[in-house]
Write an enzyme that holds these catalytic residues in place. Structure first.
Site, PDB file in Angstrom:
ATOM      1  N   ASP A   1      28.190  19.584  34.145  1.00 42.74           N
ATOM      2  CA  ASP A   1      28.200  20.418  35.353  1.00 42.74           C
ATOM      3  C   ASP A   1      28.537  21.886  35.060  1.00 42.74           C
ATOM      4  O   ASP A   1      28.656  22.691  35.983  1.00 42.74           O
ATOM      5  CB  ASP A   1      29.177  19.842  36.387  1.00 42.74           C
ATOM      6  CG  ASP A   1      30.613  19.802  35.866  1.00 42.74           C
ATOM      7  OD1 ASP A   1      30.837  20.264  34.720  1.00 42.74           O
ATOM      8  OD2 ASP A   1      31.500  19.322  36.595  1.00 42.74           O
TER       9      ASP A   1
ATOM     10  N   GLU B   1      31.348  23.003  33.585  1.00 44.82           N
ATOM     11  CA  GLU B   1      32.781  23.280  33.405  1.00 44.82           C
ATOM     12  C   GLU B   1      33.125  23.307  31.918  1.00 44.82           C
ATOM     13  O   GLU B   1      32.575  22.548  31.122  1.00 44.82           O
ATOM     14  CB  GLU B   1      33.623  22.206  34.109  1.00 44.82           C
ATOM     15  CG  GLU B   1      33.565  22.323  35.620  1.00 44.82           C
ATOM     16  CD  GLU B   1      34.472  21.317  36.320  1.00 44.82           C
ATOM     17  OE1 GLU B   1      35.028  20.422  35.639  1.00 44.82           O
ATOM     18  OE2 GLU B   1      34.608  21.431  37.550  1.00 44.82           O
TER      19      GLU B   1
ATOM     20  N   ARG C   1      41.304  47.091  35.492  1.00 45.37           N
ATOM     21  CA  ARG C   1      41.048  48.370  36.160  1.00 45.37           C
ATOM     22  C   ARG C   1      41.156  48.273  37.680  1.00 45.37           C
ATOM     23  O   ARG C   1      41.277  49.274  38.357  1.00 45.37           O
ATOM     24  CB  ARG C   1      39.668  48.916  35.751  1.00 45.37           C
ATOM     25  CG  ARG C   1      39.673  49.481  34.331  1.00 45.37           C
ATOM     26  CD  ARG C   1      38.292  49.907  33.877  1.00 45.37           C
ATOM     27  NE  ARG C   1      37.412  48.768  33.710  1.00 45.37           N
ATOM     28  CZ  ARG C   1      36.105  48.860  33.547  1.00 45.37           C
ATOM     29  NH1 ARG C   1      35.531  50.029  33.536  1.00 45.37           N
ATOM     30  NH2 ARG C   1      35.375  47.770  33.383  1.00 45.37           N
ATOM     31  N   GLN C   2      41.122  47.048  38.222  1.00 46.67           N
ATOM     32  CA  GLN C   2      41.344  46.874  39.675  1.00 46.67           C
ATOM     33  C   GLN C   2      42.852  46.671  39.857  1.00 46.67           C
ATOM     34  O   GLN C   2      43.337  45.578  40.135  1.00 46.67           O
ATOM     35  CB  GLN C   2      40.538  45.665  40.183  1.00 46.67           C
ATOM     36  CG  GLN C   2      40.715  45.368  41.670  1.00 46.67           C
ATOM     37  CD  GLN C   2      39.824  46.193  42.587  1.00 46.67           C
ATOM     38  OE1 GLN C   2      38.881  46.837  42.125  1.00 46.67           O
ATOM     39  NE2 GLN C   2      40.109  46.179  43.880  1.00 46.67           N
TER      40      GLN C   2
ATOM     41  N   ASP D   1      38.656  62.453  30.457  1.00 48.26           N
ATOM     42  CA  ASP D   1      39.527  62.808  31.584  1.00 48.26           C
ATOM     43  C   ASP D   1      40.963  62.937  31.068  1.00 48.26           C
ATOM     44  O   ASP D   1      41.275  62.529  29.951  1.00 48.26           O
ATOM     45  CB  ASP D   1      39.419  61.823  32.753  1.00 48.26           C
ATOM     46  CG  ASP D   1      39.773  60.398  32.360  1.00 48.26           C
ATOM     47  OD1 ASP D   1      40.584  60.219  31.438  1.00 48.26           O
ATOM     48  OD2 ASP D   1      39.228  59.467  32.973  1.00 48.26           O
TER      49      ASP D   1
ATOM     50  N   LYS E   1      36.931  64.446  35.112  1.00 48.52           N
ATOM     51  CA  LYS E   1      35.889  63.503  35.522  1.00 48.52           C
ATOM     52  C   LYS E   1      36.065  63.140  36.989  1.00 48.52           C
ATOM     53  O   LYS E   1      37.171  62.856  37.429  1.00 48.52           O
ATOM     54  CB  LYS E   1      35.990  62.225  34.671  1.00 48.52           C
ATOM     55  CG  LYS E   1      35.002  61.156  35.088  1.00 48.52           C
ATOM     56  CD  LYS E   1      34.993  59.999  34.129  1.00 48.52           C
ATOM     57  CE  LYS E   1      36.033  58.976  34.455  1.00 48.52           C
ATOM     58  NZ  LYS E   1      35.884  57.737  33.678  1.00 48.52           N
TER      59      LYS E   1
ATOM     60  N   ARG F   1      34.343  60.428  39.817  1.00 45.82           N
ATOM     61  CA  ARG F   1      33.397  59.325  39.984  1.00 45.82           C
ATOM     62  C   ARG F   1      33.195  59.084  41.479  1.00 45.82           C
ATOM     63  O   ARG F   1      34.171  58.954  42.217  1.00 45.82           O
ATOM     64  CB  ARG F   1      33.934  58.041  39.335  1.00 45.82           C
ATOM     65  CG  ARG F   1      32.934  56.884  39.364  1.00 45.82           C
ATOM     66  CD  ARG F   1      33.587  55.592  38.935  1.00 45.82           C
ATOM     67  NE  ARG F   1      33.904  55.529  37.524  1.00 45.82           N
ATOM     68  CZ  ARG F   1      33.092  55.037  36.587  1.00 45.82           C
ATOM     69  NH1 ARG F   1      31.898  54.598  36.912  1.00 45.82           N
ATOM     70  NH2 ARG F   1      33.482  54.981  35.332  1.00 45.82           N
TER      71      ARG F   1
HETATM   72  C1  R5P Z   1      38.209  55.006  33.544  1.00 47.50           C
HETATM   73  O1  R5P Z   1      38.932  55.899  33.895  1.00 47.50           O
HETATM   74  C2  R5P Z   1      38.151  54.558  32.121  1.00 47.50           C
HETATM   75  O2  R5P Z   1      39.086  55.219  31.351  1.00 47.50           O
HETATM   76  C3  R5P Z   1      36.774  54.759  31.530  1.00 47.50           C
HETATM   77  O3  R5P Z   1      36.507  56.133  31.417  1.00 47.50           O
HETATM   78  C4  R5P Z   1      35.700  54.133  32.350  1.00 47.50           C
HETATM   79  O4  R5P Z   1      36.076  52.856  32.780  1.00 47.50           O
HETATM   80  C5  R5P Z   1      34.402  54.054  31.575  1.00 47.50           C
HETATM   81  O5  R5P Z   1      33.435  53.467  32.393  1.00 47.50           O
HETATM   82  P1  R5P Z   1      31.889  53.773  32.207  1.00 47.50           P
HETATM   83  O6  R5P Z   1      31.555  53.538  30.774  1.00 47.50           O
HETATM   84  O7  R5P Z   1      31.229  52.796  33.134  1.00 47.50           O
HETATM   85  O8  R5P Z   1      31.666  55.177  32.636  1.00 47.50           O
END
Ligand code: R5P
Length: 283
Positions: free
Chosen positions: A33, A35, A90-91, A160, A184, A186
């Site tokens: 299945d 798993e 990152r979350q 950054d 940077k 985003r």
């Molecule tokens: C975010 O601040 C991290 O330090 C990286 O710069 C970021 O996660 C890189 O993501 P990507 O390659 O998708 O731009």
């Protein structure tokens, strides 16, 4: 005994070398299945088990929890969990209403099966506070200086301000050069990256870009484009965690980078150097 996850076998072997601990042979299988089931056939009763698994995807998360449980079930005296690359880190906040703090959720789950945790360059060190057992992080960026050739008036640059410490670490390990950072922005809806350069002259200089992770490659490729526009010499792209999702490597190659170097926290073609010795010092 070092117990590697399926996606972290090279790192596990390097960690066994660096610590002189036995490398356990693990079987990774799936039921019909879909798993997962893992098996640790060698006896681990009464000894320390070091489970090593980068949680590169949800399957790897499940395998990590299974490995912890398997060695506990087999009577390991202590379970240490090494997460070279911690997925979902990152979350680290609920960015939009209704979202989870994913790193807290996975940290709590990992904590249930271990006595302590070691991770490598998490996006924010504060993520360690989410574990409910002792957790520490190491900075492996220094090893990124190892594959660099002799550089011309080098500039070690982070895309950054948050990553300037990593650029400084690589510069210090290389032993020569200036450091600086770009700005940077985003757009979180479109994912579009805007890079604003600093005033530091780059014309004719070799530039080493340093970040914690390359995911889509947008951050680095936008930075490379800015550097090329300004007449930089060779541009080397380095990161601790070479996630390189989708076509990131192609995007970087098309942007005209000299080389891409990452560590083995994620096992990719560009994983030129190992972070295992840095982790070994914490075990
Ligand atoms: C975010 O601040 C991290 O330090 C990286 O710069 C970021 O996660 C890189 O993501 P990507 O390659 O998708 O731009």
């Amino acid at each position: 005994m070092i117990i590697p996850g399926a996606e972290t076998q090279a790192f596990g072997a390097a960690l066994a070398d660096a610590t002189d601990e036995r490398l356990g042979r693990v079987e990774y299988e799936r039921f019909a299945d879909g798993e997962h089931v893992v098996r640790v056939p060698e006896a681990v009763a009464g000894e320390r088990a070091v489970v090593v698994a980068s949680t590169v995807d949800s399957d790897a998360h499940v395998q990590l929890l299974q490995l912890q449980d398997a060695v506990r079930e087999a009577g390991a005296s202590e379970v240490v969990t090494v997460v070279p690359y911690m997925g979902y880190a990152r979350q680290d906040q609920a960015f939009k209403p209704g979202e989870p703090v994913s790193s807290r959720a996975v940290a709590r789950a990992i904590s249930t099966g271990t006595d302590r945790v070691v991770t490598v360059n998490p996006h924010e060190p504060a993520v360690c506070d989410f574990f409910t057992v002792p957790a520490t992080h190491v900075n492996a960026a220094a090893v990124l200086a190892d594959p660099l050739p002799p550089l011309e008036t080098p500039l070690f640059l982070s895309p950054d301000e948050g990553a300037i410490g990593l650029a400084e670490t690589v510069r210090d390990a290389y032993g020569d050069g200036e450091t600086d950072f770009f700005e940077k922005d985003r757009d979180y809806d479109s994912g579009e990256i805007t890079i604003t350069p600093s005033d530091t002259p780059v014309a004719g200089r070799d530039v080493v870009l340093v970040d914690d992770i390359i995911a889509t490659g947008s951050t680095m490729s936008e930075s490379v484009a800015v550097l090329n526009d300004r007449g930089a010499g060779r541009v080397f792209v380095t990161c601790v965690h070479p996630m390189l999702a989708s076509n990131a490597l192609t995007t970087l190659s098309a942007a005209g980078v000299e080389a891409v170097y990452g560590t083995d926290t994620l096992e990719r073609a560009v994983s030129e150097v190992s972070a295992a010795s840095v982790v070994a010092d914490k075990l």
